[in-house]
Motif scaffolding. Structure first.
Motif, PDB file in Angstrom:
ATOM      1  N   LEU A 137       1.035  -0.872   0.012  1.00 20.71           N
ATOM      2  CA  LEU A 137       0.083  -0.093   0.113  1.00 20.71           C
ATOM      3  C   LEU A 137       0.727   1.205   0.145  1.00 20.71           C
ATOM      4  O   LEU A 137       1.649   1.193   0.419  1.00 20.71           O
ATOM      5  N   PRO A 138       0.561   2.415  -0.613  1.00 19.16           N
ATOM      6  CA  PRO A 138       1.396   3.348  -0.644  1.00 19.16           C
ATOM      7  C   PRO A 138       1.628   3.898   0.561  1.00 19.16           C
ATOM      8  O   PRO A 138       2.619   4.664   0.683  1.00 19.16           O
ATOM      9  N   THR A 139       1.147   3.683   1.761  1.00 17.64           N
ATOM     10  CA  THR A 139       1.266   4.219   2.991  1.00 17.64           C
ATOM     11  C   THR A 139       2.499   3.434   3.826  1.00 17.64           C
ATOM     12  O   THR A 139       2.994   3.730   4.886  1.00 17.64           O
ATOM     13  N   ALA A 140       2.890   2.222   3.203  1.00 21.10           N
ATOM     14  CA  ALA A 140       3.695   1.193   3.681  1.00 21.10           C
ATOM     15  C   ALA A 140       5.272   1.860   3.908  1.00 21.10           C
ATOM     16  O   ALA A 140       5.872   1.691   4.619  1.00 21.10           O
ATOM     17  N   GLY A 141       5.322   2.781   2.878  1.00 19.83           N
ATOM     18  CA  GLY A 141       7.166   3.353   2.734  1.00 19.83           C
ATOM     19  C   GLY A 141       7.765   2.707   2.206  1.00 19.83           C
ATOM     20  O   GLY A 141       7.731   1.454   1.731  1.00 19.83           O
ATOM     21  N   THR A 142       8.700   3.330   1.651  1.00 15.98           N
ATOM     22  CA  THR A 142       9.658   2.455   0.547  1.00 15.98           C
ATOM     23  C   THR A 142      10.613   1.538   1.107  1.00 15.98           C
ATOM     24  O   THR A 142      10.688   0.353   0.578  1.00 15.98           O
ATOM     25  N   GLY A 143      11.175   1.554   2.344  1.00 18.35           N
ATOM     26  CA  GLY A 143      11.922   0.511   3.013  1.00 18.35           C
ATOM     27  C   GLY A 143      11.178  -0.690   3.242  1.00 18.35           C
ATOM     28  O   GLY A 143      11.784  -1.677   2.695  1.00 18.35           O
ATOM     29  N   PRO A 144      10.305  -0.814   3.879  1.00 18.69           N
ATOM     30  CA  PRO A 144       9.631  -1.812   4.145  1.00 18.69           C
ATOM     31  C   PRO A 144       8.942  -2.602   2.898  1.00 18.69           C
ATOM     32  O   PRO A 144       8.892  -3.818   2.560  1.00 18.69           O
ATOM     33  N   ALA A 145       8.591  -1.584   1.711  1.00 17.05           N
ATOM     34  CA  ALA A 145       7.853  -2.109   0.497  1.00 17.05           C
ATOM     35  C   ALA A 145       9.026  -2.909  -0.202  1.00 17.05           C
ATOM     36  O   ALA A 145       8.991  -4.180  -0.815  1.00 17.05           O
ATOM     37  N   VAL A 146      10.374  -2.322  -0.251  1.00 21.36           N
ATOM     38  CA  VAL A 146      11.541  -2.938  -1.324  1.00 21.36           C
ATOM     39  C   VAL A 146      11.949  -4.310  -0.413  1.00 21.36           C
ATOM     40  O   VAL A 146      12.208  -5.216  -0.964  1.00 21.36           O
ATOM     41  N   THR A 147      11.859  -4.269   0.928  1.00 22.23           N
ATOM     42  CA  THR A 147      12.404  -5.447   1.768  1.00 22.23           C
ATOM     43  C   THR A 147      11.375  -6.410   1.542  1.00 22.23           C
ATOM     44  O   THR A 147      11.908  -7.495   1.495  1.00 22.23           O
ATOM     45  N   GLY A 148      10.275  -6.332   1.640  1.00 19.93           N
ATOM     46  CA  GLY A 148       9.236  -7.293   1.094  1.00 19.93           C
ATOM     47  C   GLY A 148       9.340  -7.891  -0.051  1.00 19.93           C
ATOM     48  O   GLY A 148       9.416  -9.204  -0.317  1.00 19.93           O
ATOM     49  N   TYR A 149       9.552  -6.808  -1.093  1.00 16.70           N
ATOM     50  CA  TYR A 149      10.041  -7.497  -2.481  1.00 16.70           C
ATOM     51  C   TYR A 149      11.185  -8.332  -2.574  1.00 16.70           C
ATOM     52  O   TYR A 149      11.310  -9.531  -3.040  1.00 16.70           O
ATOM     53  N   LEU A 150      12.207  -7.814  -1.781  1.00 16.55           N
ATOM     54  CA  LEU A 150      13.412  -8.861  -1.939  1.00 16.55           C
ATOM     55  C   LEU A 150      13.138 -10.307  -1.175  1.00 16.55           C
ATOM     56  O   LEU A 150      13.837 -11.322  -1.650  1.00 16.55           O
ATOM     57  N   VAL A 151      12.326 -10.068   0.030  1.00 17.67           N
ATOM     58  CA  VAL A 151      12.198 -11.331   0.664  1.00 17.67           C
ATOM     59  C   VAL A 151      11.479 -12.412  -0.176  1.00 17.67           C
ATOM     60  O   VAL A 151      11.687 -13.477  -0.253  1.00 17.67           O
ATOM     61  N   GLY A 152      10.319 -11.755  -1.283  1.00 20.95           N
ATOM     62  CA  GLY A 152       9.619 -12.418  -1.919  1.00 20.95           C
ATOM     63  C   GLY A 152      10.593 -13.222  -3.220  1.00 20.95           C
ATOM     64  O   GLY A 152      10.368 -14.387  -3.595  1.00 20.95           O
ATOM     65  N   LEU A 153      11.467 -12.323  -3.714  1.00 23.59           N
ATOM     66  CA  LEU A 153      12.389 -12.753  -4.474  1.00 23.59           C
ATOM     67  C   LEU A 153      13.388 -14.124  -4.102  1.00 23.59           C
ATOM     68  O   LEU A 153      13.470 -14.886  -4.864  1.00 23.59           O
ATOM     69  N   ALA A 154      13.947 -13.796  -2.912  1.00 23.69           N
ATOM     70  CA  ALA A 154      14.836 -14.693  -2.190  1.00 23.69           C
ATOM     71  C   ALA A 154      13.979 -16.004  -1.900  1.00 23.69           C
ATOM     72  O   ALA A 154      14.468 -17.229  -2.318  1.00 23.69           O
TER      73      ALA A 154
END
Length: 545
Positions: A212-229
Motif C-alpha cells: 500500500l502507498p502508506t507502507a513506505g519505501t524501505g518496508p516495501a522494497v524489503t518485502g519484495y526482496l524477501v519474495g524474490l529470495a
C-alpha cells in the motif's frame, strides 16, 4: 488482499484463465500417451521453448512491476481507488506466467532444432522489457526514463537468468526435471513456484503484490526482496528434490483451487472499495462500475475450478504413487530402473565374456594348437629317422624348434590380449603408454593417474582404449593420435583424439558398440564426435569411487 486497479477491468484475468485452460488441456493430451511415437514436429514443438522463455520474461516483468509500483507509490501525490477482493485468484502476471511456463515446460520434448545459446535469454529479456515499457507508457504516460530505470534493470537481470536456465533442458541435455531420462512425475515440480506465490496470497504472506502507498519505501522494497529470495529457494528445492516438489505442487493446486471456488461464490459480498490518499493533493476518484465485483468473482471462481481440476488430475501422478511407495505397496521407480539397467549390463557383460572365451578358444585352435601338433609330428618323424638319416632328423628338429618359438610368441600375444602383464604389474597408466609406443603412428599421451584403480576397472578401460586406437589406425587413416586420461571428482575421464577422416559411428559397427557395452558394466558412458573430414574425439567417463 488482492488489490485490483479499477480502470484495468476484468479482461486481463479472462485472458489468463483462457491461456491456463489451453495449456492444461495440452498438458493433459501430451501426458495421456507418453509412450506413443512422437508426431511430426509442429510449430509448438519447434517454438515451444522460446514461448516458455517469453513466459519467463513475463514473470520477470510481473516481479519487477511490484518493485516499480512500490517505488512509485512511495513518492506519489494524490489518491487511488482500488477494488479489493480478499485472497481471490488469479493473482497477477507473476503467478500466471509461472504457471503457464511450468505447464508447457513439463510436457515439451527437447527441441528438434537446438536453440542457439543466446536465443532463449534474448527472448526472455525482450518479452519482459516490452511488457515493462508498454505498461509504463499506457498507465503512466508522464513517466521519465529515470523512473523506469529500476524496473527495467530488474527485468533485464531476472529474465536473462531465467532464459539461461532453460538452455540445457531445451537442448535435451541431462537434467533432473525435463532432460533425457527424467521421470515424468518429477516434471510437475515446475509448477511449484506458481503454487507458492498463489498460496502466499491465500495465507496472507504475499510479498509478491505491491505494498500500500502508506507502507513506505524501505518496508516495501524489503518485502519484495524477501519474495524474490523465497522464489529462488523454491527453485533450488524443486531441482534438488523434484518428486517431493511435485507432490507439494499438486496438493497446493488442490488447496488453492478449492479456496478460490469458495471465495468466488461469496466474493460479490466481499468486494470493498479502498481509497488511498497520499501526498498533499487529493486527486480525482474514478467512477466504480457496478458489475466489476461480479466479473471478478466469476473469473476467480473459474480460475479456482481450473486449478482444482489440474491438482486433482496430478494427484494420481505424483502424490498417490509416492504414498504407495512409502507404504511399501509399490516399488520405487528409480530402484526399478536401476535394477533393469543392472540386469541389462550384467547380461551384456556375460555375453561379452562368453564371446571373449570363444575368441580365445578359436585363437588357440587355429594358432598355437596347430603349431604344437606340427611340432609333435616333426619330433616323431625325427625320432624314427635319427639312426637312418641323422641329417634329415636334425633338420626336422630345427624346424620343430622354430615352430615352438613361433607358438610361444603366439601364446604370449594371446596372454597379453587376455590381461597384459604390464597392466597387472604397473597399472593402467603405464599399460596405456606401452600401448601407445607399440602403435605404427605417433601417439601423444597425457595421463594423470596418481593411484591405481580396481583391477576389473583397469582392465575394462585398457581394452576400451585399445579398441578405440585400433579403430583409428585401421579405419580412420589417421596420422597422429592423442590420449588423455585424468581422474577427478570420482570420475575417470579418457579422451582419444585422432586427425583422421572422421565418420565414426557406434551404431554402424561392432567396435565402438562393444566399447560402450564394456563400459556400461561399470556405469560408464561413451560419447563420440566424428564429423566427416575429422577430427574424431572419443570420450569415455567411468565412475572410479
Amino acid at each position: 488482499m488482492w488489490p485490483f486497479p479499477i480502470h484495468a477491468g476484468a479482461w486481463p484475468s479472462c485472458v489468463i484463465v483462457a491461456l491456463t485452460a489451453l495449456c492444461a488441456v495440452w498438458a493433459y493430451r501430451a501426458e495421456r500417451a507418453p509412450d506413443l511415437p512422437a508426431p511430426a514436429a509442429g510449430p509448438l514443438d519447434r517454438f515451444g521453448w522460446p514461448v516458455v522463455a517469453g513466459l519467463m520474461g513475463a514473470a520477470a516483468y510481473g516481479s519487477a512491476s511490484v518493485l516499480r509500483v512500490d517505488l512509485h507509490n512511495s513518492g506519489a501525490v494524490g489518491s487511488s481507488l482500488l477494488l479489493s477482493v480478499p485472497d481471490l485468484q488469479p493473482g497477477g502476471p507473476l503467478p500466471s506466467a509461472l504457471l503457464l511456463a511450468g505447464l508447457l515446460a513439463a510436457v515439451l520434448p527437447p527441441a528438434a532444432h537446438t536453440p542457439g545459446r543466446w536465443l532463449l535469454p534474448a527472448v526472455a529479456v525482450a518479452t519482459g522489457e516490452l511488457l515493462a515499457c508498454l505498461n509504463a507508457f499506457s498507465h503512466t504516460p508522464g513517466s521519465t526514463g529515470l523512473s523506469l530505470l529500476p524496473g527495467g534493470l530488474v527485468v533485464l537481470v531476472l529474465a536473462a537468468l531465467a532464459g539461461t536456465a532453460l538452455v540445457r533442458p531445451a537442448a535435451g541435455r541431462p537434467a533432473r526435471l525435463v532432460g533425457a531420462g527424467a521421470p515424468r512425475s518429477a516434471r510437475w515440480a515446475l509448477l511449484l513456484p506458481a503454487v507458492v506465490v498463489m498460496a502466499g496470497g491465500v495465507l496472507g504472506l504475499d510479498p509478491w503484490s505491491p505494498a500500500l502507498p502508506t507502507a513506505g519505501t524501505g518496508p516495501a522494497v524489503t518485502g519484495y526482496l524477501v519474495g524474490l529470495a523465497l522464489l529462488v529457494a523454491v527453485a533450488a528445492v524443486l531441482v534438488r528434490w523434484p518428486r517431493a516438489a511435485a507432490d507439494l505442487a499438486a496438493l497446493g493446486l488442490v488447496g488453492v483451487g478449492a479456496y478460490d471456488i469458495v471465495q468466488g461464490v461469496f466474493a460479490r459480498s466481499l468486494v470493498v472499495v479502498v481509497v488511498e490518499r497520499h501526498g498533499s493533493a487529493p486527486g480525482p476518484i474514478p467512477p466504480l462500475p457496478l458489475d466489476a465485483g461480479s466479473h471478478m468473482a466469476v473469473v476467480g471462481g473459474i480460475q479456482g475450478a481450473l486449478l482444482l481440476a489440474l491438482g486433482l488430475w496430478l494427484l494420481p501422478r505424483t502424490v498417490l504413487p509416492d504414498a504407495r511407495r512409502l507404504l511399501g505397496r509399490e516399488p520405487d521407480p528409480a530402484l526399478a530402473r536401476r535394477v533393469r539397467v543392472l540386469t541389462a549390463t550384467r547380461a551384456e557383460a556375460v555375453s561379452s565374456a562368453a564371446a571373449e572365451l570363444r575368441r580365445i578358444e578359436r585363437d588357440l585352435h587355429d594358432g598355437a594348437q596347430g603349431r604344437l601338433v606340427a611340432i609333435g609330428m616333426n619330433l616323431r618323424a625325427a625320432e624314427d629317422m635319427i639312426t637312418s638319416s641323422p641329417q634329415e632328423a636334425a633338420a626336422l628338429v630345427v624346424e620343430a624348434r622354430v615352430a615352438s618359438a613361433a607358438a610361444l610368441e603366439e601364446l604370449r600375444c594371446l596372454v597379453r590380449g587376455i590381461y597384459p602383464p604390464v597392466l597387472a604389474d604397473r597399472g593402467l597408466g603405464d599399460a596405456v603408454r606401452a600401448l601407445a609406443l607399440d602403435l605404427p603412428l605417433p601417439c601423444e599421451t597425457e595421463l594423470d593417474l596418481p593411484e591405481r584403480l580396481d583391477a576389473p576397472l583397469e582392465s575394462a578401460c585398457y581394452f576400451a582404449v585399445a579398441e578405440v586406437v585400433t579403430n583409428a589406425v585401421r579405419h580412420a587413416s589417421a596420422r597422429s593420435l592423442r590420449i588423455r586420461m585424468a581422474r577427478a571428482d570420482g570420475m575417470l575421464r579418457i579422451e582419444v583424439t585422432d586427425d583422421g577422416v572422421g565418420g565414426a559411428d557406434p551404431a554402424a559397427g561392432s567396435g565402438l558398440a562393444g566399447v560402450e557395452r564394456r563400459l556400461a558394466a561399470f556405469d560408464g558412458i561413451l560419447a563420440v564426435s566424428s564429423p566427416s573430414g575429422g577430427p574424431t574425439i572419443v570420450v569415455m567417463e567411468v565412475p572410479c569411487g
